[in-house]
Each structure stands twice: as structure tokens, then as C-alpha cells.
Motif scaffolding. Structure first.
Motif, PDB file in Angstrom:
ATOM      1  N   ILE A 112      36.358  47.195  32.535  1.00  0.00           N
ATOM      2  CA  ILE A 112      37.114  46.303  33.416  1.00  0.00           C
ATOM      3  C   ILE A 112      36.132  45.346  34.099  1.00  0.00           C
ATOM      4  N   PRO A 113      36.353  44.035  33.998  1.00  0.00           N
ATOM      5  CA  PRO A 113      35.481  43.103  34.735  1.00  0.00           C
ATOM      6  C   PRO A 113      35.461  43.445  36.219  1.00  0.00           C
ATOM      7  N   LEU A 114      34.299  43.446  36.797  1.00  0.00           N
ATOM      8  CA  LEU A 114      34.162  43.877  38.185  1.00  0.00           C
ATOM      9  C   LEU A 114      34.994  43.036  39.139  1.00  0.00           C
ATOM     10  N   ARG A 115      35.128  41.745  38.851  1.00  0.00           N
ATOM     11  CA  ARG A 115      35.908  40.896  39.755  1.00  0.00           C
ATOM     12  C   ARG A 115      37.401  41.187  39.655  1.00  0.00           C
ATOM     13  N   SER A 126      40.102  45.971  42.597  1.00  0.00           N
ATOM     14  CA  SER A 126      40.782  45.647  43.855  1.00  0.00           C
ATOM     15  C   SER A 126      39.748  45.246  44.905  1.00  0.00           C
ATOM     16  N   SER A 127      40.211  44.555  45.933  1.00  0.00           N
ATOM     17  CA  SER A 127      39.288  44.136  46.991  1.00  0.00           C
ATOM     18  C   SER A 127      38.640  45.350  47.655  1.00  0.00           C
ATOM     19  N   GLY A 128      39.405  46.447  47.783  1.00  0.00           N
ATOM     20  CA  GLY A 128      38.846  47.660  48.380  1.00  0.00           C
ATOM     21  C   GLY A 128      37.756  48.252  47.523  1.00  0.00           C
ATOM     22  N   GLU A 129      37.971  48.291  46.207  1.00  0.00           N
ATOM     23  CA  GLU A 129      36.961  48.842  45.302  1.00  0.00           C
ATOM     24  C   GLU A 129      35.701  47.980  45.293  1.00  0.00           C
ATOM     25  N   GLN A 130      35.886  46.660  45.311  1.00  0.00           N
ATOM     26  CA  GLN A 130      34.720  45.767  45.355  1.00  0.00           C
ATOM     27  C   GLN A 130      33.954  45.955  46.667  1.00  0.00           C
ATOM     28  N   ASN A 131      34.681  46.027  47.762  1.00  0.00           N
ATOM     29  CA  ASN A 131      34.026  46.224  49.059  1.00  0.00           C
ATOM     30  C   ASN A 131      33.242  47.527  49.095  1.00  0.00           C
ATOM     31  N   LEU A 132      33.815  48.571  48.525  1.00  0.00           N
ATOM     32  CA  LEU A 132      33.147  49.872  48.506  1.00  0.00           C
ATOM     33  C   LEU A 132      31.832  49.790  47.732  1.00  0.00           C
ATOM     34  N   LEU A 133      31.880  49.178  46.542  1.00  0.00           N
ATOM     35  CA  LEU A 133      30.675  49.070  45.715  1.00  0.00           C
ATOM     36  C   LEU A 133      29.613  48.211  46.384  1.00  0.00           C
ATOM     37  N   SER A 190      35.362  27.312  42.006  1.00  0.00           N
ATOM     38  CA  SER A 190      34.501  28.193  41.227  1.00  0.00           C
ATOM     39  C   SER A 190      33.764  29.126  42.174  1.00  0.00           C
ATOM     40  N   ASP A 191      34.399  30.254  42.518  1.00  0.00           N
ATOM     41  CA  ASP A 191      33.833  31.175  43.495  1.00  0.00           C
ATOM     42  C   ASP A 191      32.734  32.036  42.875  1.00  0.00           C
ATOM     43  N   GLU A 192      31.723  32.331  43.670  1.00  0.00           N
ATOM     44  CA  GLU A 192      30.683  33.250  43.255  1.00  0.00           C
ATOM     45  C   GLU A 192      31.025  34.627  43.811  1.00  0.00           C
ATOM     46  N   PHE A 193      31.234  35.595  42.928  1.00  0.00           N
ATOM     47  CA  PHE A 193      31.615  36.928  43.360  1.00  0.00           C
ATOM     48  C   PHE A 193      30.366  37.756  43.614  1.00  0.00           C
ATOM     49  N   GLU A 194      30.294  38.317  44.809  1.00  0.00           N
ATOM     50  CA  GLU A 194      29.118  39.087  45.198  1.00  0.00           C
ATOM     51  C   GLU A 194      28.918  40.284  44.273  1.00  0.00           C
TER      52      GLU A 194
END
Length: 431
Positions: free
Chosen positions: A345-348, A351-358, A202-206
Motif C-alpha cells: 500500500i502506498p504510504l500516502r 489513514s492520517s492516523g497511521e501516517q501520524n503514528l509512523l 503538488s504536496d510533499e508527503f512527510e
């Protein structure tokens, strides 16, 4: 400028570095091949400013000397301890009690330190008793990682040893503000909830945590606006009767009304502006009332001014990077991603790049305070090359506006983008 220089001797038993941060340069890049210590240098600075001296038990080095902008010097050395007791010998598997950490603080023109800490076997034993007692006495040492446990659970206020014997060192270091943005940004690296400890999958997404944080900020600002409005409205009649308010001429009133309308239109983009229609015209008999009214509206909206500036800056940085077939909306729901079909779209699921950017730009805009040392590890991680090319310009703009010092660790030539004058190459110094 928080740090002027850092000198490191025998990092990983191999490398010697002498890195200067000139006063006129608010952004410095540290680059070099993998294994040369780019990330480790950021960790060293971060752990020093957070007064987490236990970190140096787990780091191979001989000496670290940091010169601060005010001329003060913090000198850290690792020394061998002699005469280990049987009890201390039993916990060597958890932390090496055969080494001690010396921490000394010097002021300009003084040869003797104003304070010195010696963190030897007694201190490391306290760490084990406080954070690994059950593991130690249960005999399950083999897979236990004390460094990882301290990273997530250590609390400086509970460390009576440091607070009693190193007050001057702690007070000085805690005056220096530091924000460390790690390379691992998508999954939370802080304390886990009890549920996540029981269920490692159960990961916690930043990104979810930041969206909730922004949502809470909206709610907080709306409460502040409501309180401010109530306070102002409660005294409206009294101020009107007492004639404490000046009456504007027609030209000045129209100028103020135009400026207020423009502010309301901008704030409406993020759902901040109240539903209000400013009165048209400026009849003679209402000039005093309208003058007071428009000043009150300006005072109420001022609650949102700083928050709006941060929202618009974050929006600008992210929107200029052209996300793939989607856009970002900011509002009282936090951060929402909308695709071209107007679907959320759920934030998680980004893509990993889009999450990293935000995550990266959110922390830069909302977490960074003026006159802070910002440490960024591999800002290019998972990002499109088109985004990376101009990111350094964004950081320089932020550093200039907030009077911050930024130190970036990267091996991306694209990110450096030819700006070698602000880049320190670890390989060049050791080749």
C-alpha cells in the motif's frame, strides 16, 4: 536537563505563565484550552534554541525569561521604538518596526548580562531587504507573509548582524540540542521544491520523505559494512601469520558462535545480515583460523548494531499499536505497508492516523539524539484512542534511555492518562 524554568509575561496580551521543569522529571506535559498558548510555548522554546529571534517581532508578549540547567538565563523583552523614519514607516505593513527585541544572556551570580542584543528597526529593515526585497519594491505587500517566508527560508549563518553582535548568545544556544515535532506532520513544512512552488497542489508527503531517508540509511550502512569487511579481510592472512590472534577454547568458541548466530538471525529480519554460514565443529588444526574468523565477523556486524537497535525499537513501538489489517516492513526499500492480502500500500494512502503514528515514532527513534530537548505538539493528533492511552509510557521510556528532556503540548485527557503530577495546566494558572 536543558531547561529548568520558563517565565512568560503577557502572552497574547493576556496570559502570564511560570512553568518549572524539576530535575527529577524528564517528561512534562503542558495542557489547557485552545487559545491559551500551548503550541506557542513550544514555538517560543524552539525558536530561542534555533536563534531565530525574528520570531518575536510577530509574537505579542512583554517578556520571556528562560532559565537553563546550568544556571544561565536568557531574557527577551519587547520594547517600543521611537522616531521611525519615513523609509521604516513604509515597511510597517510587512513587519512592525515600531517595536524592538532585547535579548540578554546572564550567568549565575552576575547582575549584568555577559552579552545583550538590541534588534530594533535597523534589524527588521535588514530582514525585509534580505527576504522581501522584491515584494517591498514591487508594492505587493497586502498578501505577503514575512513570518512564513522566514520560517522556511531563514538561514542563521547568513545573518551577519547576529553573528557579529551576538556571538556569545549564539554559541551558548547552539550547544543546546532541540528537536521539535510539530502538530502538522503529514505534509512537509520545510523548504519546498521549485516544482511545488510552481504547483501548490503538488504536496510533499512527510511519510514518503522519511521512507526515502530510511532507504538511504540502509544504503549507507551497507556501504559501511562493505568497506569495513574489505579492511578486515585485507589483513586476515597477515594477522594469522603473525599470531596476533588468541585461540579460544572449545567452550568459549561455541559460546561466541551461538551469540553470533543469534545476532545474524535477528539482523536477517531487516536484511542486514550477510549471507554466511558459520562453520560447524571446531577441529584442532583450524582452531586458530576459526577464532580469528569469528572475531572478524563480530567486528564486521558491529557496523549495524546501533542501526538495528533503532529499527527494532521503531518496529516494536509501531507493531504494538495494531494497525488496521496491515503491517509495516522495514528494509532496503525504506518503510513499506503490507495489507493482509500481501499487497503493498502506498504510504500516502494510509489513514492520517497511521501516517501520524509512523512519522511521530520515526522521528522519536531515528532523529532524537541523547541529551536533547524534545518538543512534541499534540502527539494524539488523528490517532486511535487505543494508541494514545499508552503513548506517554513510550515517551518516558525514551527519555529515560536517552537522558532527554521532553515537553509535550496536548489537550487530550486520554493521553495524560491520570499523570497529573507531570502536567502543567495553563487554565488553572490563569483562571
Amino acid at each position: 536537563m536543558i531547561i529548568n524554568n520558563i517565565l512568560i509575561e503577557k502572552l497574547h496580551g493576556l496570559y502570564n505563565y511560570d512553568i518549572s521543569f524539576p530535575l527529577e522529571r524528564n517528561v512534562t506535559i503542558i495542557t489547557g484550552p485552545n487559545g491559551y498558548g500551548k503550541t506557542t510555548i513550544l514555538k517560543i522554546i524552539s525558536h530561542i534554541l534555533e536563534c531565530k529571534f525574528w520570531f518575536f517581532y510577530f509574537l505579542e508578549f512583554e517578556r520571556i525569561c528562560v532559565t537553563f540547567g546550568n544556571g544561565r538565563i536568557l531574557d527577551i523583552e519587547k520594547r517600543s521604538s521611537e522616531g521611525i523614519s519615513k523609509e521604516e514607516d513604509e515597511i510597517v505593513e510587512i513587519v512592525d518596526t515600531r517595536e524592538s527585541i532585547s535579548v540578554a544572556l546572564y550567568v549565575p551570580e552576575k547582575t549584568e548580562p555577559i552579552e545583550m542584543l538590541s534588534l530594533g528597526a535597523q534589524y527588521s529593515h535588514r530582514l525585509v531587504m534580505d527576504y522581501a526585497r522584491r515584494i517591498f519594491f514591487g508594492g505587493q505587500v497586502e498578501n505577503f507573509d514575512l513570518e512564513k517566508k522566514l520560517e522556511t527560508e531563514y538561514i542563521l549563518d547568513n545573518d551577519t548582524y547576529l553573528n557579529d553582535l551576538g556571538k556569545n548568545i549564539l554559541i551558548f544556544l547552539q550547544e543546546q540540542k532541540c528537536l521539535y515535532i510539530r502538530e502538522q506532520r503529514i505534509l512537509s513544512v520545510g523548504k519546498q521544491s521549485d516544482e511545488n512552488r510552481r504547483n501548490p497542489k503538488s504536496d510533499e508527503f512527510e511519510i514518503d520523505a522519511l521512507s526515502k531517508e530510511l532507504k538511504d540509511s540502509f544504503e549507507q550502512k551497507q556501504r559501511e559494512f562493505a568497506v569495513k569487511s574489505q579492511e578486515i579481510d585485507a589483513t586476515f592472512i597477515e594477522r594469522l601469520i603473525n599470531q596476533a590472534q588468541q585461540t579460544y577454547c572449545r567452550e568459549e568458541f561455541e559460546r561466541k558462535r551461538k551469540k553470533l548466530n543469534e545476532k545474524i538471525e535477528k539482523y536477517e529480519k531487516y536484511g542486514l545480515a550477510p549471507n554466511v554460514n558459520l562453520p560447524q565443529g571446531y577441529p584442532d588444526e583450524l582452531q586458530k583460523v576459526l577464532s580469528l574468523y569469528i572475531d572478524d565477523m563480530e567486528a564486521k556486524l558491529s557496523v549495524y548494531d546501533e542501526f538495528y537497535t533503532k529499527l527494532s525499537l521503531f518496529d516494536h513501538f509501531v507493531s504494538s499499536k495494531c494497525l488496521s489489517n496491515k503491517s509495516i516492513e522495514l528494509g532496503d526499500n525504506g518503510i513499506r505497508a503490507i495489507n493482509d492480502n500481501k499487497e503493498i500500500i502506498p504510504l500516502r494512502k494510509l489513514s492520517s492516523g497511521e501516517q501520524n503514528l509512523l512519522i511521530l515514532y520515526y522521528k522519536l527513534v531515528f532523529s532524537l539524539k541523547p541529551h536533547t530537548l524534545l518538543l512534541i505538539d499534540e502527539p494524539e493528533t488523528s490517532l486511535h484512542v487505543g494508541w494514545v492511552t499508552n503513548m506517554l509510557d513510550d515517551y518516558r521510556e525514551i527519555a529515560e534511555n536517552l537522558q532527554c528532556q521532553i515537553i509535550i503540548a496536548t489537550h487530550s485527557i486520554t493521553f495524560i492518562n491520570g499523570q497529573w503530577d507531570i502536567t502543567f495546566d495553563l487554565f488553572e494558572q490563569n483562571k
